[in-house]
Design an enzyme around this catalytic site. Structure first.
Site, PDB file in Angstrom:
ATOM      1  N   TRP A 101      -9.343   5.384  -0.381  1.00 23.21           N
ATOM      2  CA  TRP A 101      -9.857   6.033  -1.580  1.00 23.21           C
ATOM      3  C   TRP A 101      -8.947   5.640  -2.733  1.00 23.21           C
ATOM      4  CZ3 TRP A 101      -8.395   8.993   2.752  1.00 23.21           C
ATOM      5  CH2 TRP A 101      -7.114   9.528   2.698  1.00 23.21           C
ATOM      6  N   CYS A 132       0.823  -1.210   0.000  1.00 23.96           N
ATOM      7  CA  CYS A 132       0.000   0.000   0.000  1.00 23.96           C
ATOM      8  C   CYS A 132       0.858   1.262   0.000  1.00 23.96           C
ATOM      9  CB  CYS A 132      -0.926   0.002   1.213  1.00 23.96           C
ATOM     10  SG  CYS A 132      -1.935   1.492   1.330  1.00 23.96           S
ATOM     11  N   ARG A 182      -0.055   4.611   3.018  1.00 23.88           N
ATOM     12  CA  ARG A 182       0.000   4.314   4.446  1.00 23.88           C
ATOM     13  C   ARG A 182       0.271   5.508   5.359  1.00 23.88           C
ATOM     14  NH1 ARG A 182       3.993  -0.579   4.697  1.00 23.88           N
ATOM     15  NH2 ARG A 182       4.463  -0.119   2.502  1.00 23.88           N
ATOM     16  N   GLU A 194      -5.050   3.279 -10.457  1.00 24.91           N
ATOM     17  CA  GLU A 194      -5.682   1.971 -10.219  1.00 24.91           C
ATOM     18  C   GLU A 194      -6.813   1.745 -11.215  1.00 24.91           C
ATOM     19  OE1 GLU A 194      -6.324   2.752  -5.729  1.00 24.91           O
ATOM     20  OE2 GLU A 194      -6.021   0.607  -5.926  1.00 24.91           O
TER      21      GLU A 194
HETATM   22  N1  ARG Z   1      -6.677  -1.771  -7.064  1.00 25.93           N
HETATM   23  C1  ARG Z   1      -7.968  -2.099  -6.514  1.00 25.93           C
HETATM   24  C2  ARG Z   1      -9.056  -1.634  -7.482  1.00 25.93           C
HETATM   25  O1  ARG Z   1      -8.781  -1.034  -8.450  1.00 25.93           O
HETATM   26  C3  ARG Z   1      -8.187  -1.469  -5.158  1.00 25.93           C
HETATM   27  C4  ARG Z   1      -7.148  -1.781  -4.100  1.00 25.93           C
HETATM   28  C5  ARG Z   1      -7.204  -0.857  -2.922  1.00 25.93           C
HETATM   29  N2  ARG Z   1      -6.960   0.513  -3.309  1.00 25.93           N
HETATM   30  C6  ARG Z   1      -7.017   1.578  -2.491  1.00 25.93           C
HETATM   31  N3  ARG Z   1      -6.807   2.749  -3.008  1.00 25.93           N
HETATM   32  N4  ARG Z   1      -7.252   1.446  -1.210  1.00 25.93           N
HETATM   33  O2  ARG Z   1     -10.225  -1.808  -7.280  1.00 25.93           O
END
Ligand code: ARG
Length: 385
Positions: free
Chosen positions: A240, A66, A69, A245
């Site tokens: 968030w 992560c 953090r 991602e």
């Molecule tokens: N990578 C994952 C997704 O696209 C989420 C993982 C957690 N990500 C976060 N920002 N807490 O759905």
């Protein structure tokens, strides 16, 4: 399995060493003997609210993958350890989403349900996240929606999920929850618990015509939380999103939504050779659209440049506190413009698989055949023809 007293002791020592036991806590020696007696008598013990909260926050702090953090202390801990029934668990997951979403001002939260205790497992959430889009298999072998969830979508379909009349690319899956008896049940998420952002591009009006969207809150729901030897199999947690991602993975990966060819076509790029870098160019525009849309909608979203700097700030803080901060380079470095971000240019302490407290990798799915045959979901859906 009974709780390992050494793990409990180690956790209590950590909690007190970090001054996290709370103002009303009994002294460490006293607490230690209560806990060890309780384990000897019952095979487990009950965390105080403060211990649970610290344990969950420390598990986040220990999550080597992560990048976010820096905020570990701000995790909102929702103590729902009294709940085991699937209906109650599902209802609290919905409340979790409402609380955590706050109309877009997303707050990192975890809801902790009943732990595994000797002779009685806790509840389980079988979805990988509270909110995920279905992957509908079509007769030609392709998948409409998110291919990542195709097997799970098959499963809930067999269990009687009423798919939308028109199978879409962004159909929110129901929760699949089982209680201590292992019997799974399905629970739809109400619309108002699922904030979504329609995607637009700051410079290209045609982007909206692609009718793309993504949900605001990533909430992992299949990683058990382990604190002081106690295992909480259902402890969904959210943060968030980081722009990449969604823009550089979920919508771009060839085995996910695979949208780079469509974006490149709209951009009018020459896709005849990888050397025109059409995929790279499309990737930037797609991620920009994601960032722009979340910003316009007032939904919290991190960007990869800022978050990289913040992670290094976190690392420095941890070092100052005398702690090592293990990190997995391959997960920390963003999948777009890696070398432009500060986290790219260094190495990190290796993750330790036995680090505790921790979020564990998802357990093998225990939905056994018997439980499935047993489950009463009404008429199963006919196979999609
Ligand atoms: N990578 C994952 C997704 O696209 C989420 C993982 C957690 N990500 C976060 N920002 N807490 O759905």
């Amino acid at each position: 399995m009974p709780v390992d007293p050494d793990e409990a002791a180690e956790f209590l020592e950590l909690t007190y060493a970090e001054d996290a036991a709370g103002p009303d806590a009994e002294p460490l020696a006293q607490r230690m003997s209560v806990v060890l007696d309780e384990i000897a008598a019952t095979g487990t013990y009950r965390h105080t609210g403060e211990e649970l909260a610290f344990g969950a926050r420390a598990a986040w702090r220990n999550s080597a993958r992560c990048i976010g953090r820096l905020y570990w202390r701000t995790l909102q801990v929702r103590d729902r350890r009294h709940l085991t029934a699937p209906g109650d668990v599902a209802a609290e997951c919905v409340e979790h989403l409402r609380d955590a979403t706050r109309g877009g001002r997303i707050r990192s939260s975890i809801t902790v349900f009943a732990p595994d205790v000797p002779e009685r497992p806790g509840p389980r959430i079988h979805n990988e996240q509270l909110i995920r889009y279905a992957g509908h298999r079509l007769p030609d072998g392709s998948v409409r929606g998110d291919p990542r969830t195709a097997d799970f979508t098959d499963l809930v379909g067999r269990l009687g999920w009423k798919r939308p009349e028109q199978r879409g690319r962004f159909d929110v899956l129901p929760l699949l929850v089982s209680g201590p008896d292992g019997r799974p049940s399905l629970h739809e998420l109400p619309d108002d618990a699922v904030l979504e952002v329609p995607l637009t591009h700051p410079d290209h009006p045609w982007f909206a015509e692609m009718r793309l969207r993504w949900h605001a809150v990533p909430a992992i729901s299949n990683m058990p939380l382990v604190v002081g030897g106690v295992r909480y199999p259902a402890a969904p947690f959210n943060g968030w999103y980081l722009n990449t991602e969604i823009g550089a993975r979920n919508l771009a990966d060839a085995d996910r939504y695979d949208l780079l060819p469509a974006v490149a076509a709209r951009l009018g790029l020459d896709t005849s050779s990888v050397r025109t870098m059409w995929r790279d160019r499309a990737l930037v525009e797609l991620t920009l659209a994601v960032q722009h849309s979340f910003d316009e909608a007032g939904v919290t979203m991190a960007d990869h440049h800022t978050e990289s700097d913040r992670f290094l700030a976190h690392l420095a803080k941890e070092e100052k506190a005398g702690r090592s901060c293990p990190a997995d380079w391959t997960w920390i470095v963003p999948p777009l413009s890696g070398g432009l971000t500060s986290v790219f240019h260094r190495y990190y302490d290796d993750p330790r698989p036995d680090e505790r407290p921790a979020f564990l990798p998802p357990a093998e799915d225990v939905l056994d055949k018997a439980a499935l045959d047993d489950a009463d979901f009404g008429e199963p859906m006919a196979d999609p023809g």
